[in-house]
Design a protein around this motif. Sequence first.
Motif, PDB file in Angstrom:
ATOM      1  N   TRP A  12      -7.561 -12.864  15.061  1.00 47.49           N
ATOM      2  CA  TRP A  12      -6.317 -12.200  14.594  1.00 47.49           C
ATOM      3  C   TRP A  12      -5.322 -12.220  15.747  1.00 47.49           C
ATOM      4  O   TRP A  12      -4.262 -12.415  15.404  1.00 47.49           O
ATOM      5  CB  TRP A  12      -6.367 -10.833  14.057  1.00 47.49           C
ATOM      6  CG  TRP A  12      -7.198 -10.842  12.632  1.00 47.49           C
ATOM      7  CD1 TRP A  12      -8.231 -10.296  12.370  1.00 47.49           C
ATOM      8  CD2 TRP A  12      -6.558 -10.825  11.321  1.00 47.49           C
ATOM      9  NE1 TRP A  12      -8.701 -10.243  11.105  1.00 47.49           N
ATOM     10  CE2 TRP A  12      -7.592 -10.686  10.329  1.00 47.49           C
ATOM     11  CE3 TRP A  12      -5.418 -11.484  10.886  1.00 47.49           C
ATOM     12  CZ2 TRP A  12      -7.384 -10.906   8.850  1.00 47.49           C
ATOM     13  CZ3 TRP A  12      -5.070 -11.357   9.598  1.00 47.49           C
ATOM     14  CH2 TRP A  12      -6.114 -11.193   8.677  1.00 47.49           C
ATOM     15  N   GLY A  16      -2.037 -14.831  15.909  1.00 48.64           N
ATOM     16  CA  GLY A  16      -0.701 -13.866  15.985  1.00 48.64           C
ATOM     17  C   GLY A  16       0.006 -14.470  17.388  1.00 48.64           C
ATOM     18  O   GLY A  16       1.102 -14.830  17.145  1.00 48.64           O
ATOM     19  N   ARG A  29       3.379 -12.600  10.383  1.00 44.50           N
ATOM     20  CA  ARG A  29       3.191 -11.678   9.380  1.00 44.50           C
ATOM     21  C   ARG A  29       1.547 -11.762   8.900  1.00 44.50           C
ATOM     22  O   ARG A  29       1.101 -12.710   8.839  1.00 44.50           O
ATOM     23  CB  ARG A  29       4.113 -12.214   8.278  1.00 44.50           C
ATOM     24  CG  ARG A  29       5.466 -12.117   8.525  1.00 44.50           C
ATOM     25  CD  ARG A  29       6.466 -12.730   7.417  1.00 44.50           C
ATOM     26  NE  ARG A  29       5.787 -13.836   6.697  1.00 44.50           N
ATOM     27  CZ  ARG A  29       5.997 -15.033   6.909  1.00 44.50           C
ATOM     28  NH1 ARG A  29       6.382 -15.571   8.165  1.00 44.50           N
ATOM     29  NH2 ARG A  29       5.362 -16.074   5.890  1.00 44.50           N
ATOM     30  N   ILE A  30       1.218 -10.513   8.414  1.00 43.51           N
ATOM     31  CA  ILE A  30      -0.099 -10.231   8.072  1.00 43.51           C
ATOM     32  C   ILE A  30      -0.785 -11.484   7.197  1.00 43.51           C
ATOM     33  O   ILE A  30      -1.687 -12.158   7.423  1.00 43.51           O
ATOM     34  CB  ILE A  30      -0.404  -9.076   7.751  1.00 43.51           C
ATOM     35  CG1 ILE A  30      -0.060  -7.938   8.753  1.00 43.51           C
ATOM     36  CG2 ILE A  30      -1.718  -8.683   7.259  1.00 43.51           C
ATOM     37  CD1 ILE A  30      -0.037  -6.709   8.566  1.00 43.51           C
ATOM     38  N   LYS A  41      -6.093 -10.356   3.747  1.00 40.39           N
ATOM     39  CA  LYS A  41      -5.381  -9.714   4.591  1.00 40.39           C
ATOM     40  C   LYS A  41      -6.277  -8.434   4.704  1.00 40.39           C
ATOM     41  O   LYS A  41      -5.889  -7.537   5.452  1.00 40.39           O
ATOM     42  CB  LYS A  41      -4.025  -9.499   4.333  1.00 40.39           C
ATOM     43  CG  LYS A  41      -3.538  -9.063   3.024  1.00 40.39           C
ATOM     44  CD  LYS A  41      -2.111  -8.972   2.916  1.00 40.39           C
ATOM     45  CE  LYS A  41      -1.815  -8.117   1.483  1.00 40.39           C
ATOM     46  NZ  LYS A  41      -0.220  -7.991   1.366  1.00 40.39           N
ATOM     47  N   ASP A  50      -1.499  -1.478  11.756  1.00 35.94           N
ATOM     48  CA  ASP A  50      -0.165  -2.217  11.192  1.00 35.94           C
ATOM     49  C   ASP A  50       0.203  -3.059  11.963  1.00 35.94           C
ATOM     50  O   ASP A  50      -0.329  -3.525  12.823  1.00 35.94           O
ATOM     51  CB  ASP A  50       0.846  -1.236  11.014  1.00 35.94           C
ATOM     52  CG  ASP A  50       1.196  -0.242  11.992  1.00 35.94           C
ATOM     53  OD1 ASP A  50       0.981  -1.119  13.197  1.00 35.94           O
ATOM     54  OD2 ASP A  50       1.791   0.698  11.749  1.00 35.94           O
ATOM     55  N   ARG A  51       1.159  -3.982  11.485  1.00 33.18           N
ATOM     56  CA  ARG A  51       1.716  -5.097  12.040  1.00 33.18           C
ATOM     57  C   ARG A  51       2.020  -4.657  13.605  1.00 33.18           C
ATOM     58  O   ARG A  51       1.751  -5.480  14.366  1.00 33.18           O
ATOM     59  CB  ARG A  51       2.574  -5.765  11.414  1.00 33.18           C
ATOM     60  CG  ARG A  51       3.452  -6.898  12.169  1.00 33.18           C
ATOM     61  CD  ARG A  51       4.700  -7.417  11.263  1.00 33.18           C
ATOM     62  NE  ARG A  51       5.110  -8.576  12.081  1.00 33.18           N
ATOM     63  CZ  ARG A  51       6.382  -8.243  12.828  1.00 33.18           C
ATOM     64  NH1 ARG A  51       6.890  -7.187  12.982  1.00 33.18           N
ATOM     65  NH2 ARG A  51       6.827  -9.374  13.410  1.00 33.18           N
ATOM     66  N   ASN A  52       2.863  -3.555  13.625  1.00 34.31           N
ATOM     67  CA  ASN A  52       3.001  -3.175  15.466  1.00 34.31           C
ATOM     68  C   ASN A  52       1.853  -3.102  16.190  1.00 34.31           C
ATOM     69  O   ASN A  52       1.837  -3.411  17.379  1.00 34.31           O
ATOM     70  CB  ASN A  52       3.740  -1.956  15.228  1.00 34.31           C
ATOM     71  CG  ASN A  52       5.228  -2.101  14.626  1.00 34.31           C
ATOM     72  OD1 ASN A  52       5.634  -3.190  14.647  1.00 34.31           O
ATOM     73  ND2 ASN A  52       5.938  -1.096  14.404  1.00 34.31           N
TER      74      ASN A  52
END
Length: 182
Positions: A12, A16, A29-30, A41, A50-52
């Motif tokens: 992941w 990313g 974006r996930i 996902k 989360d994304r952060n």
Amino acid sequence: MGAEIRTPRGRWIEEGLRALAVGGPDAVRIEALAKSLGVTKGGFYGYFADRNALLEEMLDAWEQQSVHDLLARVERGGSDAPARMRRAGMLASSDRLLAIDLAIRDWARRDQVVADRLRRVDNQRMEYMRALFRDLCSDEDEVEARCMLAFALLIGNHFLAADHGARTREEVYEHAARLIRV
């Protein structure tokens, strides 16, 4: 019923970083990462809140790879300061690391947290270069100037659009690098 195989956390993060290098932070974006990994996902949330959280771990991975791992590889190769400088420059300018680095520099223009991280990474890189240049000269002003020029050459080379007459960009770059190392 067999055990479900999870996509490893590192995949992941690497996906990313790849997305960041290609399209900047907005491309991370996930759903898009899951699609490119060929998974759902849902597995993402087993690793990241989360994304952060993913973005933070991506920055950690970039720092590890572009400073700690890179410098360890340079030092394992031994040799004199000019040879280590060349090796560091070659490793830092690899297509993968350079694309991520340039994307992070662009991102840092709009995000203070990323700018702070970039400053820390650049300071670590500069400290390493200072140590190498101190092997070549004792004047601290000259050491600092050579470090700045070397770093500016590595990063700035990718933003210049100028032609060099009968010379190739690579020829001019190599000549400039030799002038800095004198």
